[in-house]
Write a protein that holds these residues in place. Structure first.
Motif, short mmCIF file in Angstrom:
data_model
loop_
_atom_site.label_atom_id
_atom_site.label_comp_id
_atom_site.label_asym_id
_atom_site.label_seq_id
_atom_site.Cartn_x
_atom_site.Cartn_y
_atom_site.Cartn_z
N GLN A 43 -11.87 -45.21 -95.64
CA GLN A 43 -13.23 -44.80 -95.99
C GLN A 43 -13.96 -44.24 -94.78
O GLN A 43 -13.37 -43.95 -93.75
CB GLN A 43 -13.98 -46.00 -96.59
CG GLN A 43 -13.35 -46.52 -97.87
CD GLN A 43 -14.14 -47.65 -98.46
OE1 GLN A 43 -15.17 -47.47 -99.08
NE2 GLN A 43 -13.64 -48.86 -98.26
N TYR A 44 -15.26 -44.11 -94.91
CA TYR A 44 -16.11 -43.42 -93.94
C TYR A 44 -15.98 -43.97 -92.52
O TYR A 44 -16.07 -45.17 -92.30
CB TYR A 44 -17.56 -43.55 -94.42
CG TYR A 44 -18.59 -42.91 -93.52
CD1 TYR A 44 -18.91 -41.56 -93.66
CD2 TYR A 44 -19.26 -43.64 -92.55
CE1 TYR A 44 -19.87 -40.97 -92.85
CE2 TYR A 44 -20.21 -43.06 -91.74
CZ TYR A 44 -20.51 -41.72 -91.89
OH TYR A 44 -21.46 -41.15 -91.09
N ASN A 45 -15.76 -43.07 -91.57
CA ASN A 45 -15.83 -43.37 -90.13
C ASN A 45 -16.60 -42.24 -89.46
O ASN A 45 -16.73 -41.15 -90.02
CB ASN A 45 -14.43 -43.48 -89.52
CG ASN A 45 -13.69 -44.71 -89.96
OD1 ASN A 45 -13.78 -45.77 -89.35
ND2 ASN A 45 -12.91 -44.58 -91.04
N VAL A 46 -17.10 -42.48 -88.27
CA VAL A 46 -17.78 -41.43 -87.52
C VAL A 46 -16.96 -41.06 -86.30
O VAL A 46 -16.19 -41.88 -85.78
CB VAL A 46 -19.21 -41.85 -87.10
CG1 VAL A 46 -20.08 -42.09 -88.32
CG2 VAL A 46 -19.19 -43.10 -86.22
N VAL A 67 -15.51 -49.57 -94.70
CA VAL A 67 -16.36 -48.56 -94.08
C VAL A 67 -16.41 -48.76 -92.56
O VAL A 67 -16.60 -49.87 -92.07
CB VAL A 67 -17.79 -48.63 -94.68
CG1 VAL A 67 -18.76 -47.75 -93.90
CG2 VAL A 67 -17.76 -48.23 -96.15
N ARG A 68 -16.15 -47.70 -91.83
CA ARG A 68 -16.20 -47.63 -90.37
C ARG A 68 -15.23 -48.62 -89.71
O ARG A 68 -15.49 -49.13 -88.62
CB ARG A 68 -17.63 -47.84 -89.85
CG ARG A 68 -18.56 -46.73 -90.26
CD ARG A 68 -19.96 -46.86 -89.72
NE ARG A 68 -20.05 -46.31 -88.37
CZ ARG A 68 -21.21 -45.99 -87.79
NH1 ARG A 68 -22.34 -46.15 -88.43
NH2 ARG A 68 -21.23 -45.50 -86.56
N ALA A 69 -14.12 -48.86 -90.37
CA ALA A 69 -13.13 -49.79 -89.80
C ALA A 69 -12.63 -49.29 -88.45
O ALA A 69 -12.44 -50.07 -87.51
CB ALA A 69 -11.97 -49.97 -90.77
N TYR A 70 -12.39 -47.96 -88.32
CA TYR A 70 -11.89 -47.42 -87.06
C TYR A 70 -12.97 -47.37 -85.98
O TYR A 70 -12.68 -47.03 -84.83
CB TYR A 70 -11.31 -46.02 -87.27
CG TYR A 70 -9.93 -46.04 -87.89
CD1 TYR A 70 -8.83 -46.49 -87.16
CD2 TYR A 70 -9.73 -45.61 -89.20
CE1 TYR A 70 -7.56 -46.51 -87.73
CE2 TYR A 70 -8.46 -45.62 -89.77
CZ TYR A 70 -7.38 -46.07 -89.03
OH TYR A 70 -6.12 -46.09 -89.58
N ASN A 71 -14.21 -47.71 -86.35
CA ASN A 71 -15.28 -47.84 -85.36
C ASN A 71 -15.55 -49.28 -84.96
O ASN A 71 -16.12 -49.54 -83.89
CB ASN A 71 -16.59 -47.25 -85.90
CG ASN A 71 -16.50 -45.77 -86.21
OD1 ASN A 71 -16.76 -45.35 -87.33
ND2 ASN A 71 -16.14 -44.96 -85.22
N THR A 72 -15.16 -50.24 -85.81
CA THR A 72 -15.64 -51.61 -85.63
C THR A 72 -14.56 -52.68 -85.56
O THR A 72 -14.88 -53.83 -85.26
CB THR A 72 -16.60 -51.98 -86.78
OG1 THR A 72 -15.90 -51.91 -88.03
CG2 THR A 72 -17.81 -51.05 -86.82
N VAL A 73 -13.30 -52.36 -85.85
CA VAL A 73 -12.23 -53.37 -85.84
C VAL A 73 -11.31 -53.07 -84.66
O VAL A 73 -10.36 -52.27 -84.78
CB VAL A 73 -11.44 -53.38 -87.16
CG1 VAL A 73 -10.39 -54.49 -87.14
CG2 VAL A 73 -12.37 -53.55 -88.35
N PRO A 74 -11.55 -53.68 -83.50
CA PRO A 74 -10.79 -53.33 -82.30
C PRO A 74 -9.27 -53.45 -82.46
O PRO A 74 -8.51 -52.67 -81.90
CB PRO A 74 -11.32 -54.32 -81.25
CG PRO A 74 -12.69 -54.68 -81.72
CD PRO A 74 -12.60 -54.68 -83.21
#
Length: 752
Positions: A719-722, A690-697
């Motif tokens: 999965q879910y990203n914003v 969840v939110r890997a593209y928001n939190t894994v630089p």
């Protein structure tokens, strides 16, 4: 250091070697709990001399403002900071929900557990900006497209009732909303909060609306309601500029020399408490204009409080009180705050003579806090452990020190709100540390410290709250407290000190956490869901933890019809509190596909218990404990699997890898060294958390290999990203763009 033995030998009091008191249930003084700024679960406060002066000035301001929105983090922290610290008004934020439906950037907690985190984040924000915090019983059930949709899930009348209760209790002169009532609000909960604010504005003043509340409160007419509008609700800044012509404008960007910060800097610290939502903020300095559109009530032209008396003259017979407080402010010196305590005590004496009114108990409590702070009066009550079960002993240590030359006598200590008084009559010499030790037994019927809104099952949209007096409270009242009665300059002042637990951490030093009352036994299942892909039985393990010494009983499983467990029950015996024992049952599923509930039951001394233990521990909030039901879902299905090897790249945190393991997949948590094409080829699928593209630089560096893996036949599940704070724009094998458009009806057809 003066201890009990010294007191005994000096003949100042007579105590047995062990004091055993029965603790009675704590009955909250709700007015105090709603308006006291003191924390229930934090370390004792240590205000600076300049903060004491600011609090002293606030004693002469009798104005109240309530900000109202839908979620934690919806509030305008800069405006709350300004109202509380510049205008010195009693400032509150009413959040309709606790944020249970949001996402979590700091851990795996979701739903009710996330609501607990976000509640505490709001409380930390208010401790920073000086506001008070309130809630309704509405559940944040996730994104909603319209208020009409929201009101099909929320019980509109109950949420309105809660808002009216807070208004009648807090009695704001001015109310402010964050959102418009229409689609510009961007969320059905947002617009619903403003619709309800308008309804509550009228209903709070109507004795025919929610008359059952009038046993405790009076009707209250708010002077005016305004919308704190901003350019974000408009298509462009120029459109907003035209729309806002003639609106009330206030510059809230000032600097507070007593606090040494601008209101924008304090606001950023407050907003940064919403860490689970990734709302770390940078402080602002200089001019900051806020706009207010009139909604209801008397219109303001120059100031939010136009025509509202915020002085002591709104309380009959209070002229002497105002003069004495002003004298204390004028005479105050930061090098010796205690020098004005005699003047403050004279003001307290005059306050106590006033006829009963809304403001009297509030200002008495504020004044007593200022007197305590000016004297450097340190009072702390710590328990020997952070929890205890009913019918067990609690060890307490009481520490009192008067760090001023102001004469003070500790006359008595009351352990528990309705407990037995212990006469002391000790003169507190300046700088002398006094310690007292005691123990008492918790009664058998004392309630466990379950968050009050989670004690009973609610609905999808509403929590169940048992007591009207609990409505609006941000958290439970303290599990227990100690009342210290001091005579200071001839005035008897009672200080109610919550019992807390503290320990010394080798890295962080002194760590505090709330004292809680727990069940005598905890039952923690290893999984939340048990999947049965065939008729074969599975092992179900439960960790049994003792909540008290000398625990003896049996553990059993309750299963849906058609399921069975072997053995039927398992005996357990543990000698010491916190001992643990793993017990395992063999569960045979139903012959048919079925979804049901498994429940653990412990029978201890003839009583049944069914709670697990959940501890939430993050550095930015006090440790939180709740006791969810010891249940799990059991699912019988016919599942066909192909390639069972899955690579999983964690994002913000979730339980998906364990769930996949439960149904027979071999899950590998991927590390940086694993994110190469050759390594990924061994997996039947690669899943991004969840939110890997928001939190894994480093995903931007893995993306090429991930897409090549997919191109060559591999399966990549994202999965879910914003759309905000995306680390990269090219997140798919084909051009695509995330928007904020969402599907909110789970029965909608899926279309590509």
């Amino acid at each position: 250091m003066l201890n009990r033995s010294t007191l005994f030998s000096n003949g100042l009091m007579v105590l047995k070697n062990e004091i055993v008191f029965q603790l009675f249930k704590y009955i909250p003084f709700i007015i105090l709990l709603l308006f006291s700024g003191r924390s229930f679960s934090q370390a004792p406060e240590h205000p600076t001399a300049s903060k004491i002066l600011l609090d002293m000035k606030k004693l002469n301001v009798l104005g109240t403002v309530l900000y109202m929105a839908a979620h934690p983090d919806d509030e305008n922290t800069m405006l709350i900071t300004y109202m509380s610290n510049e205008k010195l008004y009693n400032t509150g934020y009413l959040s309709l929900t606790r944020g249970d439906g949001g996402q979590n950037l700091i851990g795996p907690e979701i739903r009710e557990k996330l609501g607990i985190i976000r509640t505490q984040e709001l409380l930390q924000a208010r401790r920073t900006d000086g506001g008070k915090q309130f809630f309704t019983r509405a559940v944040d059930f996730g994104f909603s497209k319209s208020p009409e949709e929201t009101f099909t899930i929320w019980n509109r009348e109950q949420v309105l009732s809660d808002a009216v209760w807070v208004i009648r209790k807090f009695r704001p002169d001015v109310m402010i909303t964050r959102f418009p009532k229409d689609s510009r609000a961007g969320h059905g909960h947002h617009s619903a909060s403003s619709i309800l604010a308008e309804e509550a504005f009228d209903a709070a003043a109507d004795p025919k609306r929610f008359p059952e509340q009038l046993k405790y409160v009076q009707v209250w007419q708010v002077k005016r309601l305004l919308w704190n509008t901003s350019s974000w609700a408009f298509k462009s800044a120029s459109e907003f500029s035209k729309y806002a012509q003639g609106f009330l404008k206030i510059d809230i960007g000032g600097f507070n020399p007593l606090l040494g910060k601008s209101y924008g800097e304090i606001s950023a610290e407050s907003r940064s408490m919403h860490k689970s939502q990734g709302f770390g903020s940078t402080g602002r300095r200089g001019e900051s204009i806020e706009y207010f559109e009139h909604t209801k009530g008397e219109k303001a032209t120059n100031d939010l409080f136009d025509g509202i008396n915020t002085s002591w003259s709104r309380v009959s017979g209070s002229a002497n009180v105002s003069k004495l407080i002003q004298k204390a402010v004028t005479d105050y010196t930061s090098s010796n705050p205690a020098a004005v305590v005699p003047t403050l005590l004279a003001a307290l004496k005059e306050m106590r003579k006033l006829p009963d009114s809304y403001w009297k108990p509030i200002k008495i409590q504020e004044l007593q806090n200022v007197i305590q702070d000016a004297m450097g009066l340190y009072m702390e009550v710590t328990a020997g452990d952070f929890d205890a079960a009913p019918e067990t002993q609690v060890q307490l240590k009481v520490e009192v020190i008067n760090r001023s030359a102001v004469p003070a006598i500790l006359e008595n200590i009351r352990y528990g709100f309705a407990g037995k008084d212990t006469s002391i009559q000790v003169s507190l010499k300046e700088g002398q540390d006094y310690n007292f030790n005691a123990q008492y037994v918790l009664p058998a019927d004392v309630s466990i410290s379950q968050p009050y809104w989670l004690r009973k099952p609610g609905t999808v949209g509403m929590f169940s709250i048992e007591s009207q007096q609990e409505v609006g409270l941000p958290e439970n009242v303290p599990a227990t407290q100690v009342e210290l009665n001091l005579r200071i300059g001839g005035e008897l002042i009672s200080f109610n000190v919550p019992v807390v637990y503290k320990r010394t951490d080798p890295v962080s030093g002194e760590i505090y956490r709330p004292f809680v009352i727990n069940p005598p036994v905890f039952l923690n299942l290893a999984e939340n869901v048990y999947m049965f892909a065939s008729a074969e039985p599975r092992q179900v393990s439960v960790l049994v933890k003792a909540g008290k010494d000398n625990l003896t009983g049996t553990i059993a499983l309750q299963l849906p019809t058609g399921w069975r467990a072997e053995p039927a029950s398992i005996p357990v015996s543990m000698n010491r509190k916190d001992d643990e024992k793993q017990v395992t049952f063999t569960v045979y599923p139903s012959a048919n596909q079925q979804v049901g509930e498994l429940k653990m039951i412990a029978t201890i001394e003839g009583k049944k218990y069914d709670k697990s233990l959940n501890v939430i521990n993050y550095a930015h909030i006090p440790a939180q404990v709740d006791f969810p039901d010891a249940t799990a879902r059991v699912v019988r299905l016919d599942l066909k699997k192909k390639n069972t090897k899955i690579g999983y790249l964690m994002g913000a945190g979730d339980d998906v890898p364990q769930s996949l393991h439960e149904i027979g997949y071999e899950v590998t948590i991927l590390q940086e060294k694993d994110m190469t094409l050759d390594h990924l080829k061994q997996f039947g699928a690669v899943i991004l958390g969840v939110r890997a593209y928001n939190t894994v630089p480093r995903l931007r560096y893995y993306q090429a290999d991930l897409m090549k893996y997919a191109e060559e036949g591999g399966t990549v599940i994202v999965q879910y990203n914003v759309d905000q704070s995306l680390l990269m724009t090219n997140i798919g094998p084909y051009p695509l763009k995330l928007s904020r458009d969402r599907v909110t009806d789970e029965n909608s057809k899926i279309r590509f």
